[in-house]
Design an enzyme around this catalytic site. Sequence first.
Site, PDB file in Angstrom:
ATOM      1  N   PRO A  15      -0.345 -10.805   8.590  1.00 12.95           N
ATOM      2  CA  PRO A  15      -1.605 -11.478   8.260  1.00 12.95           C
ATOM      3  C   PRO A  15      -2.309 -11.920   9.535  1.00 12.95           C
ATOM      4  O   PRO A  15      -1.685 -12.502  10.421  1.00 12.95           O
ATOM      5  CB  PRO A  15      -1.154 -12.694   7.445  1.00 12.95           C
ATOM      6  CG  PRO A  15       0.243 -12.383   7.012  1.00 12.95           C
ATOM      7  CD  PRO A  15       0.821 -11.524   8.077  1.00 12.95           C
ATOM      8  N   GLN A  69       0.061 -14.272   1.654  1.00 14.00           N
ATOM      9  CA  GLN A  69       0.759 -15.242   2.497  1.00 14.00           C
ATOM     10  C   GLN A  69       0.221 -16.646   2.262  1.00 14.00           C
ATOM     11  O   GLN A  69      -0.988 -16.876   2.279  1.00 14.00           O
ATOM     12  CB  GLN A  69       0.647 -14.913   3.981  1.00 14.00           C
ATOM     13  CG  GLN A  69       1.597 -15.795   4.803  1.00 14.00           C
ATOM     14  CD  GLN A  69       1.506 -15.570   6.298  1.00 14.00           C
ATOM     15  OE1 GLN A  69       0.512 -15.930   6.911  1.00 14.00           O
ATOM     16  NE2 GLN A  69       2.547 -14.990   6.891  1.00 14.00           N
ATOM     17  N   CYS A 100       2.317 -20.038  12.441  1.00 13.15           N
ATOM     18  CA  CYS A 100       1.035 -20.367  13.058  1.00 13.15           C
ATOM     19  C   CYS A 100       1.247 -21.399  14.167  1.00 13.15           C
ATOM     20  O   CYS A 100       1.914 -22.421  13.963  1.00 13.15           O
ATOM     21  CB  CYS A 100       0.079 -20.904  12.008  1.00 13.15           C
ATOM     22  SG  CYS A 100      -1.588 -21.146  12.641  1.00 13.15           S
TER      23      CYS A 100
END
Length: 398
Positions: A15, A69, A100
């Site tokens: 992603p 996701q 992240c």
Amino acid sequence: MLGRYPVDPPVVLAPMAGITNVAYRRLCAEQGAGVYTCEMVMTRALIERNPKTTRMIAFGETERPRSLQLYGVDPVTVRKAVEMIVAEDLADHVDMNFGCSVPKVTRKGGGSALPYKRRLFGQIVSAAVEAAAPSGIPVTVKMRKGIDDDHLTFVEAGLRAQDAGATWVALHARTAAQRYSGAADWESIAALKQALDIPVLGNGDIWEASDALRMVDETGCDGVVVGRGCLGRPWLFRDLESAFTARRDGGSGEVRPVLPTLREVAAMMARHAALLVDWYAGAGAPVPEGRTLRPERRRNISAEEHGCADFRKHVAWYLKGFSVGGEQRRALAMVSSLAELEDGLARLDLDQRFPTGILGQPRGRTNTPAKVHLPDGWLADPDDDTVPAAAEVEHSGG
């Protein structure tokens, strides 16, 4: 297998915020088989039916599996989000983002900061798995090595994800502090593979199909996750499918990459832009990030303008290494219509061969290591399972 869907070749599109929308996923899937994951969405925004989030989780009619996701920091909210996905048949696969590393996320305790809170991490994965179980939807985990070299979490987090029932764990072999700098530590992927019984996927520095095979050989991982390597090169998935198919069929393992001429690249660029325009026209896609337009101005911009504006960031990636003048590059990066793009592409020297000198080189974001922003006292107690206050910020990335 990913639920009832075979993963052959064992390749996953990572992603990427603002990149892996319906249009780009379709473009890549046309090149080769694999799992193509949508942009990350927030669990709270999903259950509150935020219009932008609702549009982001739209899938094409032929997308299977529909891979979604999620980003969440509260086990209760995560459970509700996955229950909603099950009840409304929104996806065939749920991937949990713990990778992240942007400050806006980590300073709230989310993303790659969260696995340090091992009990909370386990509760979140368990909540997702339990909520998905009635429908048989598989839940996977994507994470980094840890916060920094002094706070590595990947082995313990992997074991906890396995105990919670995750189908696989994908490891981006960098710490949050590294961001996208330096070299990925493939040895950490090998260590995680040795520690777990469930499949482990490797992520980091896969620029060519040969890198993917080498990662599998060196680490023993069960598959690969590809992010920046496919930017401006959706045909990388064709290379990956060919390479893994040849390996499976007992071939030599030699990889001959697709080397399109600039004419073929231009055709891919035009197709990409057209798919984006179709997406904006048909799905009411969200306005690209950073475009803070007044409502009346937004209404007056056509789907074609939105799609072309969204495409602009891809121009430099597609043209990397080709002999294209600065003025031509700038013009292509400012197009506002498909006709303008077609005209600009037609002016290029389209008979150029692919610049093989760029093979194996990094693409996309590169930056320097940086301090990871964390909530006050975050590192004091890894067993503290308190949900961070106001943690579910509106951001995406992985």
